[in-house]
Scaffold this active site. Sequence first.
Site, PDB file in Angstrom:
ATOM      1  N   ALA A  65      25.170  34.590 109.293  1.00  0.00           N
ATOM      2  CA  ALA A  65      25.185  35.871 108.590  1.00  0.00           C
ATOM      3  C   ALA A  65      24.485  36.884 109.498  1.00  0.00           C
ATOM      4  O   ALA A  65      23.694  36.510 110.364  1.00  0.00           O
ATOM      5  CB  ALA A  65      24.458  35.735 107.258  1.00  0.00           C
ATOM      6  N   GLY A 109      25.430  30.721 108.516  1.00  0.00           N
ATOM      7  CA  GLY A 109      26.653  31.059 107.795  1.00  0.00           C
ATOM      8  C   GLY A 109      27.910  30.731 108.588  1.00  0.00           C
ATOM      9  O   GLY A 109      28.980  30.521 107.999  1.00  0.00           O
ATOM     10  N   GLU A 112      28.488  27.171 107.883  1.00  0.00           N
ATOM     11  CA  GLU A 112      28.891  27.095 106.473  1.00  0.00           C
ATOM     12  C   GLU A 112      30.334  27.580 106.289  1.00  0.00           C
ATOM     13  O   GLU A 112      31.101  27.013 105.518  1.00  0.00           O
ATOM     14  CB  GLU A 112      27.913  27.921 105.624  1.00  0.00           C
ATOM     15  CG  GLU A 112      26.532  27.283 105.586  1.00  0.00           C
ATOM     16  CD  GLU A 112      25.457  28.215 105.026  1.00  0.00           C
ATOM     17  OE1 GLU A 112      25.331  29.344 105.528  1.00  0.00           O
ATOM     18  OE2 GLU A 112      24.750  27.809 104.096  1.00  0.00           O
ATOM     19  N   GLU A 132      18.477  28.486 109.558  1.00  0.00           N
ATOM     20  CA  GLU A 132      17.878  29.525 108.701  1.00  0.00           C
ATOM     21  C   GLU A 132      16.375  29.346 108.536  1.00  0.00           C
ATOM     22  O   GLU A 132      15.635  30.311 108.379  1.00  0.00           O
ATOM     23  CB  GLU A 132      18.551  29.525 107.320  1.00  0.00           C
ATOM     24  CG  GLU A 132      19.993  30.004 107.318  1.00  0.00           C
ATOM     25  CD  GLU A 132      21.006  28.897 107.516  1.00  0.00           C
ATOM     26  OE1 GLU A 132      20.635  27.799 108.004  1.00  0.00           O
ATOM     27  OE2 GLU A 132      22.188  29.119 107.200  1.00  0.00           O
TER      28      GLU A 132
HETATM   29  N1  CAA Z   1      23.007  38.241 113.317  1.00  0.00           N
HETATM   30  C1  CAA Z   1      22.985  39.395 113.984  1.00  0.00           C
HETATM   31  N2  CAA Z   1      23.048  39.477 115.328  1.00  0.00           N
HETATM   32  C2  CAA Z   1      23.123  38.305 116.001  1.00  0.00           C
HETATM   33  C3  CAA Z   1      23.151  37.066 115.363  1.00  0.00           C
HETATM   34  C4  CAA Z   1      23.094  37.054 113.938  1.00  0.00           C
HETATM   35  N3  CAA Z   1      23.166  35.915 113.217  1.00  0.00           N
HETATM   36  N4  CAA Z   1      23.219  36.085 116.318  1.00  0.00           N
HETATM   37  C5  CAA Z   1      23.258  36.714 117.504  1.00  0.00           C
HETATM   38  N5  CAA Z   1      23.186  38.060 117.312  1.00  0.00           N
HETATM   39  C6  CAA Z   1      23.196  39.095 118.331  1.00  0.00           C
HETATM   40  C7  CAA Z   1      21.851  39.157 119.071  1.00  0.00           C
HETATM   41  O1  CAA Z   1      20.919  39.895 118.323  1.00  0.00           O
HETATM   42  C8  CAA Z   1      22.270  39.823 120.353  1.00  0.00           C
HETATM   43  O2  CAA Z   1      22.410  41.191 120.114  1.00  0.00           O
HETATM   44  P1  CAA Z   1      21.770  42.283 121.160  1.00  0.00           P
HETATM   45  O3  CAA Z   1      22.554  42.059 122.438  1.00  0.00           O
HETATM   46  O4  CAA Z   1      22.044  43.595 120.513  1.00  0.00           O
HETATM   47  O5  CAA Z   1      20.345  41.924 121.309  1.00  0.00           O
HETATM   48  C9  CAA Z   1      23.664  39.255 120.612  1.00  0.00           C
HETATM   49  O6  CAA Z   1      24.137  38.772 119.348  1.00  0.00           O
HETATM   50  C10 CAA Z   1      23.661  38.098 121.586  1.00  0.00           C
HETATM   51  O7  CAA Z   1      22.728  37.136 121.114  1.00  0.00           O
HETATM   52  P2  CAA Z   1      21.595  36.499 122.052  1.00  0.00           P
HETATM   53  O8  CAA Z   1      21.150  37.480 123.094  1.00  0.00           O
HETATM   54  O9  CAA Z   1      20.523  35.956 121.149  1.00  0.00           O
HETATM   55  O10 CAA Z   1      22.433  35.346 122.741  1.00  0.00           O
HETATM   56  P3  CAA Z   1      21.900  33.947 123.309  1.00  0.00           P
HETATM   57  O11 CAA Z   1      23.067  33.352 124.007  1.00  0.00           O
HETATM   58  O12 CAA Z   1      20.621  34.143 124.049  1.00  0.00           O
HETATM   59  O13 CAA Z   1      21.535  33.066 122.006  1.00  0.00           O
HETATM   60  C11 CAA Z   1      21.979  32.163 119.806  1.00  0.00           C
HETATM   61  C12 CAA Z   1      22.568  32.661 121.132  1.00  0.00           C
HETATM   62  C13 CAA Z   1      21.168  30.884 120.048  1.00  0.00           C
HETATM   63  C14 CAA Z   1      23.143  31.885 118.877  1.00  0.00           C
HETATM   64  C15 CAA Z   1      21.050  33.248 119.205  1.00  0.00           C
HETATM   65  O14 CAA Z   1      21.739  34.495 119.199  1.00  0.00           O
HETATM   66  C16 CAA Z   1      20.609  32.966 117.796  1.00  0.00           C
HETATM   67  O15 CAA Z   1      19.722  32.169 117.582  1.00  0.00           O
HETATM   68  N6  CAA Z   1      21.237  33.645 116.793  1.00  0.00           N
HETATM   69  C17 CAA Z   1      20.846  33.527 115.417  1.00  0.00           C
HETATM   70  C18 CAA Z   1      21.352  32.237 114.795  1.00  0.00           C
HETATM   71  C19 CAA Z   1      20.887  32.134 113.357  1.00  0.00           C
HETATM   72  O16 CAA Z   1      19.695  32.093 113.077  1.00  0.00           O
HETATM   73  N7  CAA Z   1      21.840  32.066 112.406  1.00  0.00           N
HETATM   74  C20 CAA Z   1      21.554  31.990 110.994  1.00  0.00           C
HETATM   75  C21 CAA Z   1      21.593  33.343 110.392  1.00  0.00           C
HETATM   76  S1  CAA Z   1      21.030  33.339 108.689  1.00  0.00           S
HETATM   77  C22 CAA Z   1      22.354  32.817 107.768  1.00  0.00           C
HETATM   78  O17 CAA Z   1      23.407  32.566 108.300  1.00  0.00           O
HETATM   79  C23 CAA Z   1      22.116  32.702 106.282  1.00  0.00           C
HETATM   80  C24 CAA Z   1      23.180  31.949 105.555  1.00  0.00           C
HETATM   81  O18 CAA Z   1      23.030  30.787 105.244  1.00  0.00           O
HETATM   82  C25 CAA Z   1      24.410  32.591 105.173  1.00  0.00           C
END
Ligand code: CAA
Length: 258
Positions: A65, A109, A112, A132
Amino acid sequence: MAYENILVETNGKVGVVTLNRPKALNALSAGLIKDLGAALDTFEANPDIHVIVLTGSEKAFAAGADIKEMAGFSYMDAYLADFITVGWERVTSCRKPVIAAVAGFALGGGCEMAMMCDFIIAADNAKFGQPEINLGTMPGAGGTQRLTRFVGKSKAMDMCLTGRMMDAEEAHKCGLVSRVFPLDDLKDEAMKIAETIADKSLPISMMVKESVNAAYETTLTQGVKFERRLFHSTFATDDQKEGMAAFVEKRQPNFSDR
Ligand code: CAA
């Protein structure tokens, strides 16, 4: 229809939705979920579409998400909007088969969403996870429920409590994923699988999907009874007559989806 967050194409009887927010690793924003719902509505309404493939980029199916969008939500924002329900559940209500073709990250998400599809095929670079807990929250789109049903309690607890990622090989071994392909082959293999299903009778595919899904919602006795009734009903279809006649006459069936 023009979409901002997804690409949509039709290939014979297969509808393909590609999540397309590359700068955010396909984070599932409200706009993306709205686009996805509209695309699924269109494919469901089109009798020529038999199967839907949901995919992302080589780097990410979806990284969850949209954290930036929800970071400031209050409890009331989430509760009153029924966050993660509206729109998200559209995938689960799709009556036609939906295949998730996952490359790269399928996190939170994203994982999911893949599990809401009927089955998951993966590229060898796929990474699944429910991270999460690292954000001070927990899975909210069915992760604790569907992952547990896919992989069992021990691994689901491990994934949801540690927030670690699982690679494609592990996901295949534990039954989260049905098949794994080299990254370069994923799209072609997804299309081949989708076309194989698309060549069957649409109503029978829909009944099979409904019946397998019933296994998650019912007792064994009720599920088998439900399957038996659907099985009986196939004898009322033209496609059962055609399928069995084609076998007896040693030819390919020509299903009419009736
Ligand atoms: N939401 C919003 N933006 C996101 C995102 C997310 N879930 N995941 C990645 N991005 C964005 C980053 O902020 C970044 O944006 P900027 O360039 O503007 O900074 C861009 O995508 C590239 O990401 P990274 O620089 O972090 O890329 P990376 O290759 O270094 O890392 C990753 C990749 C490990 C996937 C890392 O981006 C990450 O950990 N993302 C979050 C994953 C996460 O926690 N997901 C769960 C979300 S909560 C949820 O989903 C609730 C639910 O149950 C529905």
